[in-house]
Design a protein around this motif. Structure first.
Motif, PDB file in Angstrom:
ATOM      1  N   ASP A 134       0.860  -1.194   0.000  1.00 13.76           N
ATOM      2  CA  ASP A 134       0.000   0.000   0.000  1.00 13.76           C
ATOM      3  C   ASP A 134       0.895   1.244   0.000  1.00 13.76           C
ATOM      4  O   ASP A 134       1.605   1.504   0.960  1.00 13.76           O
ATOM      5  CB  ASP A 134      -0.895  -0.023   1.241  1.00 13.76           C
ATOM      6  CG  ASP A 134      -1.827   1.193   1.294  1.00 13.76           C
ATOM      7  OD1 ASP A 134      -1.858   1.948   0.297  1.00 13.76           O
ATOM      8  OD2 ASP A 134      -2.510   1.369   2.318  1.00 13.76           O
ATOM      9  N   THR A 135       0.859   2.013  -1.069  1.00 11.30           N
ATOM     10  CA  THR A 135       1.675   3.231  -1.171  1.00 11.30           C
ATOM     11  C   THR A 135       0.795   4.484  -1.151  1.00 11.30           C
ATOM     12  O   THR A 135       1.213   5.544  -1.602  1.00 11.30           O
ATOM     13  CB  THR A 135       2.518   3.214  -2.469  1.00 11.30           C
ATOM     14  OG1 THR A 135       1.639   3.075  -3.597  1.00 11.30           O
ATOM     15  CG2 THR A 135       3.518   2.073  -2.444  1.00 11.30           C
ATOM     16  N   PHE A 136      -0.404   4.334  -0.605  1.00 10.40           N
ATOM     17  CA  PHE A 136      -1.311   5.482  -0.518  1.00 10.40           C
ATOM     18  C   PHE A 136      -0.676   6.616   0.290  1.00 10.40           C
ATOM     19  O   PHE A 136      -0.761   7.789  -0.084  1.00 10.40           O
ATOM     20  CB  PHE A 136      -2.632   5.053   0.135  1.00 10.40           C
ATOM     21  CG  PHE A 136      -3.558   6.193   0.433  1.00 10.40           C
ATOM     22  CD1 PHE A 136      -4.292   6.809  -0.575  1.00 10.40           C
ATOM     23  CD2 PHE A 136      -3.693   6.688   1.738  1.00 10.40           C
ATOM     24  CE1 PHE A 136      -5.130   7.873  -0.305  1.00 10.40           C
ATOM     25  CE2 PHE A 136      -4.530   7.755   2.014  1.00 10.40           C
ATOM     26  CZ  PHE A 136      -5.259   8.335   0.991  1.00 10.40           C
ATOM     27  N   GLY A 158       1.793   8.698  -1.718  1.00 10.98           N
ATOM     28  CA  GLY A 158       1.145   9.635  -2.634  1.00 10.98           C
ATOM     29  C   GLY A 158       0.517  10.809  -1.906  1.00 10.98           C
ATOM     30  O   GLY A 158       0.579  11.962  -2.372  1.00 10.98           O
ATOM     31  N   LEU A 159      -0.078  10.531  -0.741  1.00 16.42           N
ATOM     32  CA  LEU A 159      -0.693  11.591   0.049  1.00 16.42           C
ATOM     33  C   LEU A 159       0.350  12.614   0.490  1.00 16.42           C
ATOM     34  O   LEU A 159       0.155  13.835   0.347  1.00 16.42           O
ATOM     35  CB  LEU A 159      -1.384  10.981   1.270  1.00 16.42           C
ATOM     36  CG  LEU A 159      -2.085  11.949   2.215  1.00 16.42           C
ATOM     37  CD1 LEU A 159      -3.245  12.644   1.516  1.00 16.42           C
ATOM     38  CD2 LEU A 159      -2.579  11.211   3.461  1.00 16.42           C
TER      39      LEU A 159
END
Length: 554
Positions: free
Chosen positions: A492-494, A497-498
């Motif tokens: 999960d690379t959310f 990015g955020l």
């Protein structure tokens, strides 16, 4: 093998053989003497042949006997001394442990450490306690026999008292009161504050004055531009030496400060091109560039780790899990630890030690350009070095304006890649640094008031530095996201990015204040330029009057 560190706060007193020890409970805060023991101590002190440690108020010794036998290094500190202890081994009779050389490596470099004195001491040691039974200090009645091992050294004997605060009292108000009270009591008993800062200095005696000395900063005419140049170089060289042990200990912000000193030294050498002759100093500038690069990698990781900690702390836990935030921060902190280890390795490298030797030699024998016969005879040419520095300052200012104009002309042009536009901003920051360092050099060398320009450039650097930190943060976020995907295809690379978008926005906000800093630099340079023109007209009028006066005499 472990090395322990202590903070030593003590006071020393000279006494005669028949001076009687007063009642120690007369010292403020002392209610009892827990025990008294007699120790036979013997210490051999080590230093370079030109006594670099001793002259820096640092002692390095190998002591046997007593409760703290071992290798000891004592270094100056705020309100006391840092004392490092290292255990003895059977094999280290004359080999100083690396753990004690590292804190002084920048001073001794790779020069051999040799025995310079031996001090034997019959110590009568008493532990002093407070009303709660806690040890608050140690009182030592020392009967000393010492030998200077330097050429012309001699054997000396003396008696002295020492009172040293315990760890619980060192650095406290109660400890300061105790030392003050003990000083008054001992004076009443006939003691006097010791005239020697340490047993080593007392042991060396007059032989200290006849020992070789390290290279010293050259003495130049105090009002010359060359003296100002040398002063600027010497200031940052001392900063480099000062931050070396702090970087090794990984003190907060030490990497940044050592990097600043390194960059300023390099910039000064470039700025003084034309004031100095030869090529040797250019090699030194290349060495400084390499050191700055090694420090820069660690500095970037240190800054970004702190930024990530602050950024993730403000994210809602419903959106970002604390575990993923902690993992990201820990990953960058690990990068910093690796980069810091590489910095320490570099500080032990032959290249770095050679760089320090080159800087020392440059300060002792600066390769300033000699004036031509015509310049030497002509008073109006006496400030040739100052004119060269002012010319460099003008070039640095024009470069800043050129880079500013280009960067601003394309900043809002979406057809130009964002990376290229951001690199243009970074180039402005580099030019601002160059102008700032040049302003500092000109101020030191000419007497012109460059403070306003220096401060204006510093403010610009701060704004653009914050912008660059945001850019660097984004680069690392991209790299970390790629690493996560490579390690686990479903990672999960959310969060990455955020935070990337947060930093993009942060950079834009910071840059909004840039134009004001540019206006301030322009105003400050204009002010300095007017000041320079007035000074030149005044010098020309003075020169004209001297010329007319000379003609009348003839």
């Amino acid at each position: 093998m472990s090395t322990r560190e202590f903070f030593e706060v003590e006071a020393k007193f000279s006494v005669t053989d028949d001076t009687e020890i007063p009642d120690l409970t007369g010292i403020s805060g002392v209610t009892g003497v827990a025990d008294t023991a007699v120790h036979e101590l013997s210490a051999v002190y080590y230093d370079t042949g030109d006594l670099r440690l001793t002259r820096s108020k640092i002692t390095l010794r190998r002591r046997t006997g007593g409760t703290d036998a071992g290798w000891h290094a004592k270094l100056p500190g705020d309100g006391g001394r840092r004392e490092l202890h290292h255990e003895l081994t059977d094999e280290d009779a004359h080999t100083v442990p690396e753990a004690l050389i590292d804190p002084v490596r920048a001073i001794v470099r790779d020069l051999p450490l040799i025995p310079i004195a031996r001090v034997d001491n019959e110590r009568h040691e008493s532990t002093l306690t407070d009303s709660g039974g806690t040890g608050c200090a140690e009182f030592c009645d020392d009967h000393v026999t010492a030998w200077s091992l330097l050429p012309g050294g001699d054997r000396t004997t003396w008696r002295e008292w020492e009172i040293e605060l315990s760890d619980a009292y060192a650095g406290t108000d109660a400890g300061a009161d105790l030392i003050e009270s003990a000083t008054e009591l001992f004076r009443t008993a006939g003691a006097a504050p010791s005239a020697s800062p340490s047993k080593l200095v007392a042991a060396l005696g007059d032989s200290l004055d006849t020992a070789p000395t390290p290279p010293r900063v050259a003495e130049l005419a105090p009002d010359s531009a060359e003296a100002g140049v040398l002063a600027a170089l010497a200031h940052n060289y001392r900063r480099l030496l000062d931050y070396d042990p702090r970087v090794r200990r990984d003190e907060w912000d030490s990497v940044h400060q050592m990097r600043v000193a390194t960059r300023e030294l390099r910039s000064h050498l470039e700025t003084f091109d034309g004031v100095m002759d030869g090529d040797s100093y250019r090699g030194t500038a290349r060495g400084l560039r390499e050191l700055a690069a090694v420090l820069g990698t660690a500095r970037d990781a240190e800054v970004v780790a702190e930024r990530f900690r602050e950024l993730t702390a403000h994210e809602e836990t419903e959106v970002v899990s604390p575990e993923s935030a902690a993992a990201l921060v820990d990953s960058v902190r690990a990068d910093y630890r690796d980069a810091h280890a590489r910095v320490v390795d570099y500080l032990d490298s032959p290249d770095y030690l050679r760089l320090l030797a080159e800087l020392e030699e440059l300060l002792a024998d600066p390769p300033f350009r000699e004036k031509t016969a015509g310049e030497a005879e002509n008073d109006s040419s006496a400030d040739t070095a100052a004119e060269v520095l002012l010319e460099h300052l003008g070039h640095a200012y024009k470069k800043l304006l050129t880079r500013h104009d280009h960067a601003m002309s394309v900043w809002e042009d979406d057809s130009v890649p964002l990376r290229e536009r951001e690199e243009n901003i970074h180039r402005i920051r580099k030019a601002a640094k160059k102008l700032r360092y040049s302003a500092e050099a000109v101020g030191a060398a000419t007497g012109l008031k460059t403070k306003h320009l220096y401060k204006a450039c510093s403010r610009m650097q701060s704004v653009l530095g914050d912008f660059q930190d945001a850019v660097t943060s984004r680069d690392i976020l991209l790299a970390k996201a790629e690493q996560a995907r490579a390690a686990d295809g479903g990672a999960d690379t959310f969060l990455h990015g955020l935070l990337y978008q947060r930093e993009l926005s942060n950079g834009e906000k910071v840059l909004a204040g840039y134009r004001k800093t540019m206006d301030a630099v322009v105003d400050a340079y204009s002010e300095l330029d007017n000041q320079r023109r007035k000074a030149r007209r005044k010098a020309e009028r003075t020169s004209g009057k001297k010329e007319k006066k000379g003609k009348k005499k003839h």
